[in-house]
Design a protein around this motif. Structure first.
Motif, short mmCIF file in Angstrom:
data_model
loop_
_atom_site.label_atom_id
_atom_site.label_comp_id
_atom_site.label_asym_id
_atom_site.label_seq_id
_atom_site.Cartn_x
_atom_site.Cartn_y
_atom_site.Cartn_z
N ASN A 124 -5.92 -0.14 -4.17
CA ASN A 124 -5.31 -1.39 -3.72
C ASN A 124 -6.31 -2.08 -2.79
O ASN A 124 -6.58 -1.59 -1.69
CB ASN A 124 -4.00 -1.11 -2.99
N ARG A 126 -6.15 -4.48 -0.93
CA ARG A 126 -5.62 -4.92 0.35
C ARG A 126 -5.44 -3.76 1.33
O ARG A 126 -5.05 -3.96 2.47
CB ARG A 126 -4.29 -5.63 0.14
N SER A 127 -5.77 -2.55 0.87
CA SER A 127 -5.60 -1.36 1.70
C SER A 127 -6.95 -0.92 2.27
O SER A 127 -7.97 -0.93 1.57
CB SER A 127 -5.00 -0.22 0.87
N ILE A 128 -6.96 -0.54 3.54
CA ILE A 128 -8.20 -0.08 4.19
C ILE A 128 -8.70 1.20 3.54
O ILE A 128 -9.90 1.39 3.35
CB ILE A 128 -7.97 0.13 5.69
N ARG A 129 -7.79 2.10 3.20
CA ARG A 129 -8.23 3.36 2.60
C ARG A 129 -8.86 3.15 1.24
O ARG A 129 -9.80 3.87 0.86
CB ARG A 129 -7.05 4.34 2.52
N SER A 130 -8.40 2.16 0.50
CA SER A 130 -9.04 1.86 -0.78
C SER A 130 -10.43 1.27 -0.58
O SER A 130 -11.35 1.54 -1.36
CB SER A 130 -8.17 0.88 -1.58
N HIS A 131 -10.59 0.47 0.48
CA HIS A 131 -11.93 -0.03 0.82
C HIS A 131 -12.86 1.13 1.11
O HIS A 131 -14.04 1.12 0.71
CB HIS A 131 -11.85 -0.95 2.04
N LYS A 325 -5.95 9.87 3.43
CA LYS A 325 -4.90 8.95 3.85
C LYS A 325 -3.76 8.89 2.83
O LYS A 325 -2.62 8.59 3.17
CB LYS A 325 -5.47 7.55 4.06
N ASP A 326 -4.09 9.20 1.56
CA ASP A 326 -3.05 9.20 0.54
C ASP A 326 -1.99 10.25 0.80
O ASP A 326 -0.85 10.14 0.33
CB ASP A 326 -3.65 9.45 -0.85
N SER A 329 0.07 9.82 5.03
CA SER A 329 1.06 8.79 5.35
C SER A 329 2.46 9.37 5.19
O SER A 329 2.81 9.85 4.11
CB SER A 329 0.89 7.59 4.41
N GLU A 353 6.43 -3.34 1.59
CA GLU A 353 5.16 -2.74 1.14
C GLU A 353 5.21 -1.23 1.17
O GLU A 353 4.53 -0.56 0.40
CB GLU A 353 4.01 -3.23 2.03
N THR A 356 5.82 0.78 -2.10
CA THR A 356 4.92 0.66 -3.24
C THR A 356 4.42 2.01 -3.72
O THR A 356 3.87 2.12 -4.80
CB THR A 356 3.71 -0.23 -2.87
#
Length: 370
Positions: A124, A126-131, A325-326, A329, A353, A356
């Motif tokens: 995603n 828009r997610s920091i962890r995906s970045h 992080k997956d 959370s 959100e 999701t």
């Protein structure tokens, strides 16, 4: 809580085992052992050792063999035991054990991209962890290129200064041409292994008998590896000669630890954390091999490879951070409320959100916390 750390400990054990295999394999290859014969002996030993355990422990969970499952097993035996391992050993012949393990650190990046394409890994933007996952993947590839193309001056380590075996060091030193040739072979091997990991995760969904799948992969890999050896070595019978020496030790160790136990353990890890998590710990193997090679194989340490290794470790840290992080959370209270609430509350909660994350991910998160 103890179960929370089992995947981490298992992944670390795999890398320690791989480090020992890299050192022994390089020593055996330097003594003239055929990489094709090594692959065959390795998986033949793994099959013999693991078969009794599979026959006993998988009696109740072993599903019926179908044509689709058998085709997947045939492909698994070709991807890792034959293609990946032979290219990896050939690449190691042209370079060094340290170089081979360092370049192999692009494996998590390739696995991540393939898992993303096949929707086994969620991204995603828009997610920091995906970045972190994406940036870490690109950084890992950049570090691998630095290790391949940048050599730099030799680093004199304090435990090798004045006592290094210059003859062995000269043999282990590689030029740019050999580094590129070996690097290409290892990279193709990485891609093959990434395909293997992804396919293994998919196969375990329909064939959940981990030990039996391990035995099938090793058996098929032995047969297919024998055919490849006969073709590539043109029927040379001398390659099969083996004595009670480093060659036999290498075949036995790599077969039991790095094929039999490895396939089984990584299958267990993938059931909990997915294929990307399994490959994210490969930098640990590089660190161990780089340290041991200076002692055992008298390999030279170059500044360029150290810089590339640091870049790779930094990139893989980001990937591993994003993956962690997956699972860290906590489940959203809205989701828990939605489970016991009315259908209207579930519909309203779906707009948030926090909801999701799918139900399977929530179950994994909950089990890791417990």
């Amino acid at each position: 809580m103890a179960g929370k750390y089992k995947p981490f400990l298992a992944a670390i054990f795999l890398q320690v085992g791989y480090a020992g295999m890299d050192i022994l394999s390089k020593a055996a290859l330097n003594q003239g052992m055929s990489n094709y014969a090594l692959v065959v002996y390795r998986h033949a030993i793994a099959t013999i050792v693991m078969a009794p355990f599979a026959a006993f422990f998988d009696k109740k969970v072993r599903p019926k063999m179908t044509l689709s499952i058998f085709f997947k097993i045939m492909l698994l035996g070709l991807l890792e035991p034959v293609i990946d391992q032979n290219l990896y050993y050939l690449g190691m012949k042209y370079t060094t054990a340290t170089f081979a393990t360092a370049l192999y650190n692009i494996l998590p990046a390739i696995t991540f991209l393939m898992a993303w394409i096949l929707r086994l890994e969620k991204v995603n933007f828009r997610s920091i962890r995906s970045h972190g996952k994406v940036i870490g993947t690109l950084t890992t590839v950049a570090g691998a290129m630095v290790m391949t193309l940048m050599k730099g001056p030799v680093l004199e380590l304090f435990w090798t200064k004045g006592s290094i075996n210059h003859e062995a060091a000269a043999k282990n030193g590689t030029g740019l041409h050999d580094s590129i040739k070996g690097g290409i072979m290892i990279t193709i091997g990485c891609f093959s292994y990434a395909c293997f990991v992804i396919l293994q995760a998919i196969t375990l969904e329909t064939y959940p008998a981990d030990l039996s799948l391990t035995v099938w992969i090793c058996l098929v890999g032995t047969l297919e590896g024998t055919i490849a050896a006969l073709i590539m070595e043109k029927g040379n019978a001398a390659i099969w000669a083996i004595k009670w020496d480093t060659k036999l030790l290498t075949a036995a160790y790599s077969g039991i630890v790095c094929s039999g136990l490895s396939y089984y353990i990584q299958g267990m890890i993938m059931k909990q954390r997915g294929p990307v998590f399994v490959t994210a710990f490969s930098p640990l193997c590089m660190v161990i091999v780089a340290f041991m090679s200076t002692f055992i194989l008298a390999e030279q340490m170059f500044l360029g490879r150290v810089i590339g290794a640091i870049i790779i470790i930094g990139g893989l840290y980001l990937v591993l951070w994003g993956k962690s992080k997956d699972y860290k959370s906590p489940p959203s209270p809205l989701i828990e409320a939605g489970k016991v609430g009315s259908g209207k509350n579930e519909k309203e909660g779906s707009d948030h959100e926090a909801i999701t994350v799918d139900e399977d991910a929530q179950e994994k998160i909950h089990s890791s916390i417990v």
